[in-house]
Design an enzyme around this catalytic site. Sequence first.
Site, PDB file in Angstrom:
ATOM      1  N   LEU A  14       0.825  -1.209   0.000  1.00 32.52           N
ATOM      2  CA  LEU A  14       0.000   0.000   0.000  1.00 32.52           C
ATOM      3  C   LEU A  14       0.858   1.256   0.000  1.00 32.52           C
ATOM      4  O   LEU A  14       0.458   2.288  -0.540  1.00 32.52           O
ATOM      5  CB  LEU A  14      -0.950  -0.007   1.204  1.00 32.52           C
ATOM      6  CG  LEU A  14      -1.984  -1.125   1.214  1.00 32.52           C
ATOM      7  CD1 LEU A  14      -2.996  -0.921   2.331  1.00 32.52           C
ATOM      8  CD2 LEU A  14      -2.715  -1.198  -0.114  1.00 32.52           C
ATOM      9  N   ASP A  33      10.363   3.811   5.750  1.00 29.85           N
ATOM     10  CA  ASP A  33      10.189   2.372   5.975  1.00 29.85           C
ATOM     11  C   ASP A  33      11.488   1.883   6.628  1.00 29.85           C
ATOM     12  O   ASP A  33      12.528   2.531   6.519  1.00 29.85           O
ATOM     13  CB  ASP A  33       9.953   1.632   4.653  1.00 29.85           C
ATOM     14  CG  ASP A  33       9.235   0.293   4.843  1.00 29.85           C
ATOM     15  OD1 ASP A  33       8.068   0.183   4.421  1.00 29.85           O
ATOM     16  OD2 ASP A  33       9.838  -0.635   5.421  1.00 29.85           O
ATOM     17  N   LEU A  70       1.040   3.410   7.479  1.00 22.72           N
ATOM     18  CA  LEU A  70       0.900   2.077   6.890  1.00 22.72           C
ATOM     19  C   LEU A  70       1.975   1.123   7.401  1.00 22.72           C
ATOM     20  O   LEU A  70       1.905  -0.085   7.159  1.00 22.72           O
ATOM     21  CB  LEU A  70       1.026   2.174   5.364  1.00 22.72           C
ATOM     22  CG  LEU A  70       0.049   3.118   4.650  1.00 22.72           C
ATOM     23  CD1 LEU A  70       0.428   3.273   3.178  1.00 22.72           C
ATOM     24  CD2 LEU A  70      -1.379   2.606   4.775  1.00 22.72           C
ATOM     25  N   SER A 110      -7.236  -2.911  10.736  1.00 22.96           N
ATOM     26  CA  SER A 110      -7.487  -4.129   9.946  1.00 22.96           C
ATOM     27  C   SER A 110      -8.790  -4.820  10.354  1.00 22.96           C
ATOM     28  O   SER A 110      -9.244  -4.720  11.507  1.00 22.96           O
ATOM     29  CB  SER A 110      -6.324  -5.103  10.165  1.00 22.96           C
ATOM     30  OG  SER A 110      -6.602  -6.348   9.572  1.00 22.96           O
ATOM     31  N   HIS A 112      -8.837  -7.709  10.998  1.00 22.59           N
ATOM     32  CA  HIS A 112      -8.458  -8.739  11.974  1.00 22.59           C
ATOM     33  C   HIS A 112      -8.642  -8.273  13.418  1.00 22.59           C
ATOM     34  O   HIS A 112      -8.433  -9.051  14.345  1.00 22.59           O
ATOM     35  CB  HIS A 112      -7.059  -9.264  11.665  1.00 22.59           C
ATOM     36  CG  HIS A 112      -7.040  -9.911  10.311  1.00 22.59           C
ATOM     37  ND1 HIS A 112      -7.678 -11.114  10.069  1.00 22.59           N
ATOM     38  CD2 HIS A 112      -6.560  -9.483   9.118  1.00 22.59           C
ATOM     39  CE1 HIS A 112      -7.566 -11.412   8.770  1.00 22.59           C
ATOM     40  NE2 HIS A 112      -6.892 -10.437   8.179  1.00 22.59           N
ATOM     41  N   TYR A 135      -1.514 -10.262  15.645  1.00 29.83           N
ATOM     42  CA  TYR A 135      -1.556  -9.126  14.723  1.00 29.83           C
ATOM     43  C   TYR A 135      -2.845  -8.315  14.926  1.00 29.83           C
ATOM     44  O   TYR A 135      -2.817  -7.081  15.033  1.00 29.83           O
ATOM     45  CB  TYR A 135      -1.442  -9.659  13.291  1.00 29.83           C
ATOM     46  CG  TYR A 135      -1.838  -8.688  12.219  1.00 29.83           C
ATOM     47  CD1 TYR A 135      -1.091  -7.534  11.981  1.00 29.83           C
ATOM     48  CD2 TYR A 135      -2.968  -8.916  11.428  1.00 29.83           C
ATOM     49  CE1 TYR A 135      -1.467  -6.628  10.983  1.00 29.83           C
ATOM     50  CE2 TYR A 135      -3.332  -8.023  10.429  1.00 29.83           C
ATOM     51  CZ  TYR A 135      -2.595  -6.889  10.218  1.00 29.83           C
ATOM     52  OH  TYR A 135      -2.963  -5.998   9.232  1.00 29.83           O
ATOM     53  N   LYS A 139      -3.536  -4.323  16.283  1.00 34.59           N
ATOM     54  CA  LYS A 139      -4.337  -3.271  15.647  1.00 34.59           C
ATOM     55  C   LYS A 139      -5.382  -2.723  16.636  1.00 34.59           C
ATOM     56  O   LYS A 139      -5.699  -1.543  16.615  1.00 34.59           O
ATOM     57  CB  LYS A 139      -4.998  -3.797  14.371  1.00 34.59           C
ATOM     58  CG  LYS A 139      -4.008  -4.129  13.252  1.00 34.59           C
ATOM     59  CD  LYS A 139      -3.274  -2.893  12.747  1.00 34.59           C
ATOM     60  CE  LYS A 139      -2.390  -3.180  11.554  1.00 34.59           C
ATOM     61  NZ  LYS A 139      -1.669  -1.994  11.060  1.00 34.59           N
ATOM     62  N   CYS A 165      -6.891  -5.154   0.596  1.00 30.81           N
ATOM     63  CA  CYS A 165      -6.590  -4.187  -0.463  1.00 30.81           C
ATOM     64  C   CYS A 165      -5.509  -4.734  -1.391  1.00 30.81           C
ATOM     65  O   CYS A 165      -4.315  -4.696  -1.064  1.00 30.81           O
ATOM     66  CB  CYS A 165      -6.179  -2.838   0.128  1.00 30.81           C
ATOM     67  SG  CYS A 165      -6.074  -1.569  -1.148  1.00 30.81           S
TER      68      CYS A 165
HETATM   69  P1  NAI Z   1       3.222  -4.564   3.804  1.00 34.04           P
HETATM   70  O1  NAI Z   1       3.664  -5.634   4.720  1.00 34.04           O
HETATM   71  O2  NAI Z   1       3.390  -4.746   2.336  1.00 34.04           O
HETATM   72  O3  NAI Z   1       3.933  -3.194   4.207  1.00 34.04           O
HETATM   73  C1  NAI Z   1       4.230  -2.849   5.546  1.00 34.04           C
HETATM   74  C2  NAI Z   1       5.552  -2.128   5.548  1.00 34.04           C
HETATM   75  O4  NAI Z   1       5.879  -1.802   6.913  1.00 34.04           O
HETATM   76  C3  NAI Z   1       6.719  -2.987   4.998  1.00 34.04           C
HETATM   77  O5  NAI Z   1       7.330  -2.334   3.913  1.00 34.04           O
HETATM   78  C4  NAI Z   1       7.657  -3.139   6.179  1.00 34.04           C
HETATM   79  O6  NAI Z   1       9.023  -3.100   5.823  1.00 34.04           O
HETATM   80  C5  NAI Z   1       7.279  -1.953   7.047  1.00 34.04           C
HETATM   81  N1  NAI Z   1       7.647  -2.195   8.449  1.00 34.04           N
HETATM   82  C6  NAI Z   1       7.511  -3.356   9.145  1.00 34.04           C
HETATM   83  N2  NAI Z   1       8.066  -3.229  10.360  1.00 34.04           N
HETATM   84  C7  NAI Z   1       8.558  -1.970  10.428  1.00 34.04           C
HETATM   85  C8  NAI Z   1       9.264  -1.252  11.424  1.00 34.04           C
HETATM   86  N3  NAI Z   1       9.591  -1.815  12.620  1.00 34.04           N
HETATM   87  N4  NAI Z   1       9.626   0.011  11.163  1.00 34.04           N
HETATM   88  C9  NAI Z   1       9.321   0.596   9.966  1.00 34.04           C
HETATM   89  N5  NAI Z   1       8.664  -0.031   8.976  1.00 34.04           N
HETATM   90  C10 NAI Z   1       8.279  -1.300   9.213  1.00 34.04           C
HETATM   91  O7  NAI Z   1       1.687  -4.282   4.143  1.00 34.04           O
HETATM   92  P2  NAI Z   1       0.572  -3.564   3.260  1.00 34.04           P
HETATM   93  O8  NAI Z   1      -0.277  -4.610   2.640  1.00 34.04           O
HETATM   94  O9  NAI Z   1       1.178  -2.509   2.443  1.00 34.04           O
HETATM   95  O10 NAI Z   1      -0.319  -2.895   4.412  1.00 34.04           O
HETATM   96  C11 NAI Z   1      -0.045  -1.596   4.880  1.00 34.04           C
HETATM   97  C12 NAI Z   1      -0.749  -1.413   6.223  1.00 34.04           C
HETATM   98  O11 NAI Z   1      -2.143  -1.636   6.070  1.00 34.04           O
HETATM   99  C13 NAI Z   1      -0.254  -2.380   7.297  1.00 34.04           C
HETATM  100  O12 NAI Z   1      -0.218  -1.679   8.531  1.00 34.04           O
HETATM  101  C14 NAI Z   1      -1.320  -3.444   7.342  1.00 34.04           C
HETATM  102  O13 NAI Z   1      -1.419  -4.016   8.634  1.00 34.04           O
HETATM  103  C15 NAI Z   1      -2.554  -2.646   6.977  1.00 34.04           C
HETATM  104  N6  NAI Z   1      -3.553  -3.488   6.334  1.00 34.04           N
HETATM  105  C16 NAI Z   1      -3.374  -3.905   5.042  1.00 34.04           C
HETATM  106  C17 NAI Z   1      -4.322  -4.695   4.428  1.00 34.04           C
HETATM  107  C18 NAI Z   1      -4.202  -5.100   2.992  1.00 34.04           C
HETATM  108  O14 NAI Z   1      -5.119  -5.764   2.510  1.00 34.04           O
HETATM  109  N7  NAI Z   1      -3.139  -4.747   2.274  1.00 34.04           N
HETATM  110  C19 NAI Z   1      -5.523  -5.142   5.165  1.00 34.04           C
HETATM  111  C20 NAI Z   1      -5.613  -4.632   6.517  1.00 34.04           C
HETATM  112  C21 NAI Z   1      -4.660  -3.836   7.065  1.00 34.04           C
HETATM  113  C1  15L Z   2      -4.653  -7.816   6.628  1.00 30.50           C
HETATM  114  O1  15L Z   2      -4.743  -7.191   7.674  1.00 30.50           O
HETATM  115  C2  15L Z   2      -3.340  -8.068   5.986  1.00 30.50           C
HETATM  116  O2  15L Z   2      -2.448  -6.981   6.195  1.00 30.50           O
HETATM  117  C3  15L Z   2      -3.446  -8.360   4.501  1.00 30.50           C
HETATM  118  O3  15L Z   2      -2.214  -8.889   4.043  1.00 30.50           O
HETATM  119  C4  15L Z   2      -4.582  -9.344   4.216  1.00 30.50           C
HETATM  120  O4  15L Z   2      -4.292 -10.572   4.788  1.00 30.50           O
HETATM  121  C5  15L Z   2      -5.866  -8.797   4.775  1.00 30.50           C
HETATM  122  O5  15L Z   2      -5.759  -8.424   6.124  1.00 30.50           O
HETATM  123  C6  15L Z   2      -7.049  -9.766   4.652  1.00 30.50           C
HETATM  124  O6  15L Z   2      -7.712 -10.032   5.648  1.00 30.50           O
HETATM  125  O7  15L Z   2      -7.298 -10.226   3.531  1.00 30.50           O
END
Ligand code: NAI
Ligand code: 15L
Length: 265
Positions: A14, A33, A70, A110, A112, A135, A139, A165
Site C-alpha cells: 500500500l 520504511d 501504513l 485491519s 483482523h 496481529y 491493531k 486491499c
Molecule cells: P506490507 O507488509 O506490504 O507493508 C508494511 C511495511 O511496513 C513494509 O514495507 C515493512 O518493511 C514496514 N515495516 C515493518 N516493520 C517496520 C518497522 N519496525 N519500522 C518501519 N517499517 C516497518 O503491508 P501492506 O499490505 O502494504 O499494508 C499496509 C498497512 O495496512 C499495514 O499496517 C497493514 O497491517 C494494513 N492493512 C493492510 C491490508 C491489505 O489488505 N493490504 C488489510 C488490513 C490492514
Molecule cells: C490484513 O490485515 C493483511 O495486512 C493483509 O495482508 C490481508 O491478509 C488482509 O488483512 C485480509 O484479511 O485479507
Amino acid sequence: MLERLLITGAAGGLGRLARSRLKHLARTLRLSDVAPMEAPGEGEEVIQCNLGDRQAVRDLVAGCDGILHLGGVSVERTFDEICEANLVGVYNLYEAARAAGQPRILFASSNHTIGFYTQDVRLQVDDPHRPDSLYGVSKCFGEAMSSLYFDKFGQETALVRIGSCFPEPRDHRMLATWLSPDDFVSLVECVFRAPRIGRPIVWGVSNNQATWWDNSSAAFLGWQPKDSSEAFRAKIDAAMSVPDKDAVDAVYQGGKFCAEPIHES
Ligand code: NAI
Ligand code: 15L
C-alpha cells in the site's frame, strides 16, 4: 493541500501505491520504511527508519502536517516482531505526533480486529473487538492508542479497518472484504481533505455486493467507494472451489487468520 505528508510503510504494497497515486495531496511526500526504498523523486524525501526507534520516529514526524501510517507488521508473526513495529512503534508515532503539533493520522487498522465474528453477522463500527491473531490484537492496541490521544489531547485519527486491499480479490472471502486500489486512494483523499474528522472508524471496503460491515457512521467523510468485487466473482469461481461451509475462511470474517497458531520466537 498539505505541506508535508508522511507515509510510513512506504516500501510495502500500500505504501508503494500511495507513493505513486497520492503526490497531489501534499507539496512534499516524506516516505519512510525500515526496508530500503527507491531514491527520492521531485517533491519527495526518503528516510529509512525503524518505528521502534523513539528518537528516529520523533525526527521523522517533525515538520509533517499529515501522517498516513501504513508501516508495521501486516500479517501474523511472533509477539516480539509485532511488539516492536505495532505496539512500541505506534506509541512512538503518537508521542512524536504530540510533540509535532498533532498532524492528522490515518491509521491502517485491519479487519483482523474483529476477525472472530462469523460471516453471518453485520457489524457496526462500535461492536466490540474480536481479534483473530496477535496481529489483530496489535491493531486493537493502535485503535485504543488513538482513543487515548483523542480524548486526552484532541489528536485526530481516521481508523481505517482495511479489508483486503489488492488489485483483485484473491478468493471467495475477499468478495466481501475487497478494497480496490482506486477506492483506497479516494478514501485517503477524503480523510486528509475533510475540514475536521475527530476519530472515526471506517470500514476500508469497496462497494461490494457481499458485505459484513455498515459504514453509515463514516458518511460525513463524503467517501463513496465505486468498485465492486462482483466483477471478479466468475473468475474466482473458475479458479477455485467454494470453501466447505465449515472451513475457517467460510465461517469467520478474519478467515485463515483465525486458524493461525501462536508463532514462537
Ligand atoms: P506490507 O507488509 O506490504 O507493508 C508494511 C511495511 O511496513 C513494509 O514495507 C515493512 O518493511 C514496514 N515495516 C515493518 N516493520 C517496520 C518497522 N519496525 N519500522 C518501519 N517499517 C516497518 O503491508 P501492506 O499490505 O502494504 O499494508 C499496509 C498497512 O495496512 C499495514 O499496517 C497493514 O497491517 C494494513 N492493512 C493492510 C491490508 C491489505 O489488505 N493490504 C488489510 C488490513 C490492514
Ligand atoms: C490484513 O490485515 C493483511 O495486512 C493483509 O495482508 C490481508 O491478509 C488482509 O488483512 C485480509 O484479511 O485479507
